[in-house]
Design an enzyme around this catalytic site. Structure first.
Site, PDB file in Angstrom:
ATOM      1  N   LYS A 151       2.544  26.486 -19.874  1.00  0.00           N
ATOM      2  CA  LYS A 151       1.548  27.452 -19.413  1.00  0.00           C
ATOM      3  C   LYS A 151       0.465  26.743 -18.593  1.00  0.00           C
ATOM      4  CE  LYS A 151      -1.917  30.665 -21.058  1.00  0.00           C
ATOM      5  NZ  LYS A 151      -2.465  31.467 -22.138  1.00  0.00           N
ATOM      6  N   GLU A 191       2.939  15.901 -23.559  1.00  0.00           N
ATOM      7  CA  GLU A 191       4.350  15.744 -23.938  1.00  0.00           C
ATOM      8  C   GLU A 191       5.258  16.256 -22.820  1.00  0.00           C
ATOM      9  OE1 GLU A 191       2.012  17.111 -25.823  1.00  0.00           O
ATOM     10  OE2 GLU A 191       2.245  16.584 -27.941  1.00  0.00           O
ATOM     11  N   GLY A 198       0.505  31.163 -25.293  1.00  0.00           N
ATOM     12  CA  GLY A 198       1.713  30.327 -25.321  1.00  0.00           C
ATOM     13  C   GLY A 198       2.713  30.775 -26.374  1.00  0.00           C
ATOM     14  N   ARG A 199       2.242  31.050 -27.591  1.00  0.00           N
ATOM     15  CA  ARG A 199       3.165  31.400 -28.676  1.00  0.00           C
ATOM     16  C   ARG A 199       3.684  32.826 -28.576  1.00  0.00           C
ATOM     17  NH1 ARG A 199      -1.840  30.124 -30.000  1.00  0.00           N
ATOM     18  NH2 ARG A 199      -3.231  31.596 -31.025  1.00  0.00           N
ATOM     19  N   GLU A 245      -0.915  28.950 -35.996  1.00  0.00           N
ATOM     20  CA  GLU A 245      -1.782  28.677 -34.843  1.00  0.00           C
ATOM     21  C   GLU A 245      -2.660  29.904 -34.574  1.00  0.00           C
ATOM     22  OE1 GLU A 245      -0.728  25.767 -31.484  1.00  0.00           O
ATOM     23  OE2 GLU A 245      -0.431  27.706 -30.522  1.00  0.00           O
ATOM     24  N   HIS A 278      19.827  25.340 -52.355  1.00  0.00           N
ATOM     25  CA  HIS A 278      20.257  24.062 -52.928  1.00  0.00           C
ATOM     26  C   HIS A 278      19.228  22.976 -52.645  1.00  0.00           C
ATOM     27  CE1 HIS A 278      24.131  25.786 -53.993  1.00  0.00           C
ATOM     28  NE2 HIS A 278      23.944  26.514 -52.899  1.00  0.00           N
ATOM     29  N   LYS A 295      -5.495  15.896 -29.860  1.00  0.00           N
ATOM     30  CA  LYS A 295      -5.044  15.579 -28.494  1.00  0.00           C
ATOM     31  C   LYS A 295      -6.016  14.589 -27.853  1.00  0.00           C
ATOM     32  CE  LYS A 295      -3.100  20.088 -27.158  1.00  0.00           C
ATOM     33  NZ  LYS A 295      -3.274  21.215 -26.240  1.00  0.00           N
TER      34      LYS A 295
HETATM   35  O1  F6P Z   1      -1.350  22.446 -28.299  1.00  0.00           O
HETATM   36  C1  F6P Z   1      -1.128  23.774 -28.569  1.00  0.00           C
HETATM   37  C2  F6P Z   1      -0.583  24.496 -27.385  1.00  0.00           C
HETATM   38  O2  F6P Z   1      -1.608  24.766 -26.492  1.00  0.00           O
HETATM   39  C3  F6P Z   1       0.147  25.758 -27.785  1.00  0.00           C
HETATM   40  O3  F6P Z   1      -0.697  26.810 -27.993  1.00  0.00           O
HETATM   41  C4  F6P Z   1       1.077  25.927 -26.651  1.00  0.00           C
HETATM   42  O4  F6P Z   1       2.116  26.817 -26.953  1.00  0.00           O
HETATM   43  C5  F6P Z   1       1.540  24.509 -26.462  1.00  0.00           C
HETATM   44  O5  F6P Z   1       0.393  23.727 -26.697  1.00  0.00           O
HETATM   45  C6  F6P Z   1       2.114  24.191 -25.118  1.00  0.00           C
HETATM   46  O6  F6P Z   1       1.200  24.445 -24.100  1.00  0.00           O
HETATM   47  P1  F6P Z   1       1.658  24.559 -22.604  1.00  0.00           P
HETATM   48  O7  F6P Z   1       2.612  25.689 -22.478  1.00  0.00           O
HETATM   49  O8  F6P Z   1       0.412  24.774 -21.821  1.00  0.00           O
HETATM   50  O9  F6P Z   1       2.329  23.257 -22.222  1.00  0.00           O
END
Ligand code: F6P
Length: 542
Positions: free
Chosen positions: A204, A210, A262-263, A348, A379, A508
């Site tokens: 987003k 990452e 995002g979620r 979240e 199990h 972060k």
């Molecule tokens: O760190 C949390 C977050 O902002 C989430 O809310 C989001 O889904 C995820 O990181 C990834 O964010 P992006 O889509 O901006 O890479």
């Protein structure tokens, strides 16, 4: 108009009902022969049974009253109408517009956002069809594999749904890389041909460390084998301006607005990998399932409203009865990523310390959510669910049918196990029954008692069951939207903002400051001694 004291009175009444319920036994509530009818609802072809909880008529009335006092219906309507209910970010909350297949106008700041959403959806469909038909190719021919690079909502939604709908896959194979741990990328790339792999960079913000790190590394991997890596790359983002540095042309950039959290983003461009896997038609079915749940959520009276009831049961267990966690237990192996997906969605969204007004929450935040598909969980951790001293409300999910008609006997066993677990959790096993078992095993006297005690199940452990016909794209859409709205209702009643996530920021920031230390730079003064010691070890293990 509801006042704060109406809300507090409603809370008091829920807490009071819960106090009474603690000394009741769920099984006794079934003396009322109507209980199952009264404490289950059917909607959209699904059955939600919450009769195996301590909730009785008075408790449910108090919960419904709480929903009314918290103005759930008017805040719901505000959300759907594009009001800026995400107060800490001053944004509307309109993931529902992404599945508004009716195209009915949705206004944000006096502009109808639907034409743009539908235009992007059409572009996604065209692109997905081209990839699936071999009209869009890699530099070595037809696309055989798709790698979605994203994390959090830019990974969990499409990864969960793509896995859930594997019987519908007829496109290229989709893979998901999220972790900055190089193992994730290396394990996926190991078997792939860079000349026939499509890379989707899903973020987003297009700043997430990452995703940016994984994206740079995968493009480097491709560049060794193909002349133009960016030609096999797609970007999904709200920050379309930031995409430019990757050299991805505008026709392969699919944008969405900042009012899609995002979620909550699987319904739009972030769902592209799913669309490529199952095809535009089935993806539209997924959207239609979500849309049908929206219609139900907006129209059904509170007492017959699936998301509202699911939320009220959740609040009852956490805030009322004081159970700190809840287990999500899909008896559907392909929903094995659903617990992780729901962890982000629920924790979240509702894992907050203050309310909309910035003041500490009077009734706490949402619960810890965890789970695993059945029967595997049986199990592993079910021992604690049945006999541990912590009570964990369980949310079972089960389909009437599987996708393997030749293996129907497996499905029968699956269903039998699911039903058996909720029954066992509720009924338990008394000491006298356990004594009989111990006696039949040849024990007597003191040994019999000691052995019997190990075999006692207190029972009286609550669970709900969501039953659906079969896990199709439409049903999955219904389930995901059901949980989204459940989280929303819980958030409204708790008085918090479900749509921001400030709690992920501090870690972060610190990671960014610690990385140079691991690369050999001198530590700054504010690094804690424990962290410093660990960093020193990790740079050069002793
Ligand atoms: O760190 C949390 C977050 O902002 C989430 O809310 C989001 O889904 C995820 O990181 C990834 O964010 P992006 O889509 O901006 O890479």
């Amino acid at each position: 108009m509801t006042t704060r004291s109406d809300l507090e009175t409603a809370w008091d009444s829920v807490v009071c009902e819960a106090r009474k319920a603690r000394s009741s036994r769920i099984i006794d509530l079934f003396d009322d022969t109507d209980r199952v009818e009264q404490f289950s609802i059917s909607a959209l072809g699904m059955l939600f049974d919450y009769s195996k909880t301590h909730i009785d008529v008075a408790a449910r009335d108090s919960l419904l009253n709480l929903a009314r006092a918290a103005r759930v219906e008017s805040i719901r309507d505000a959300m759907f109408s594009g009001a800026r209910i995400n107060c800490s970010e001053d944004r509307a909350v309109l993931h529902t517009a992404l599945r508004n297949l009716s195209g009915a106008p949705v206004m944000v700041d006096d502009v109808d956002v639907m034409p743009r959403i539908l235009e992007t959806l059409e572009r996604m469909k065209d692109f997905a069809s081209d990839v699936r038909a071999g009209c869009f190719t890699g530099q070595g021919g037809m696309i055989t594999d798709v790698v979605n690079i994203g994390i959090g909502g830019s990974d969990l939604g499409p990864a969960m749904a793509t896995r859930a709908l594997s019987p519908f896959h007829d496109g290229p194979c989709c893979h998901f890389v999220s972790n900055v741990d190089s193992a994730d990328l290396a394990d996926v790339l190991g078997g792939l041909d860079p000349a026939t792999t499509l890379v989707i960079i899903a973020s987003k913000t297009f700043t997430t460390i990452e995703t940016m790190t994984n994206a740079a590394s995968i493009l480097k991997w491709m560049s060794v084998h193909v002349a133009d890596p960016a030609a096999q790359c797609v970007a999904l983002s709200s920050a379309t301006d930031r995409v430019a540095e990757f050299g991805i042309p505008p026709e392969r950039v699919f944008g969405f607005e900042d009012w899609v959290g995002g979620r909550y983003s699987v319904w739009g461009p972030i769902g592209l990998s799913l669309m490529i896997a199952i095809g535009p038609e089935e993806f539209t079915e997924f959207l239609a399932g979500g849309e049908a749940m929206d219609v139900h959520f907006r129209a059904a009276p509170l007492a017959e409203n699936l998301p509202v009831l699911l939320a009220l049961v959740g609040l009852w267990h956490h805030q009322g009865m004081g159970f700190p966690t809840r287990a999500v237990l899909p008896y559907e192996h392909r929903l094995n990523r659903l617990p992780a997906y729901l962890q982000q969605l629920e924790m979240e969204s509702n894992g907050k310390r203050v309310g909309q007004d910035g003041q500490p929450l009077p009734h706490g935040s949402g619960p810890i959510v965890w789970g695993e598909p059945g029967t595997n969980g049986q199990h592993a951790f079910f021992q604690l669910l049945h006999q541990g001293t912590e009570i964990v409300p369980c949310e079972f999910m089960i389909g009437a049918k599987g996708h393997e008609p030749d293996l129907a006997h497996h499905h029968r066993l699956l269903v039998a196990n699911c039903l058996a677990q909720s029954e066992a959790l509720m009924k338990g096993r008394s000491l006298s029954e356990a004594c009989e078992i111990a006696a039949s095993m040849g024990y007597s006297g003191d040994m019999l008692m000691a052995q019997a005690e190990h075999r006692v199940f207190e029972g009286n452990r609550p669970s709900t069951t969501l039953a659906y016909p079969c896990l199709t794209p439409r049903v999955l859409g219904q389930i995901v939207a059901l949980y989204e709205h459940r989280v929303f209702v819980e958030g409204v009643i708790l008085g918090l903002n479900s749509f921001d996530q400030w709690g992920v920021e501090l870690g972060k920031e610190l990671a960014k400051r610690l990385e140079p230390l691991l690369a050999g730079e001198a530590p700054s003064d504010d690094v804690n001694q424990s962290t410093l010691r660990l960093a020193t070890f990790l740079r050069a293990p002793e």
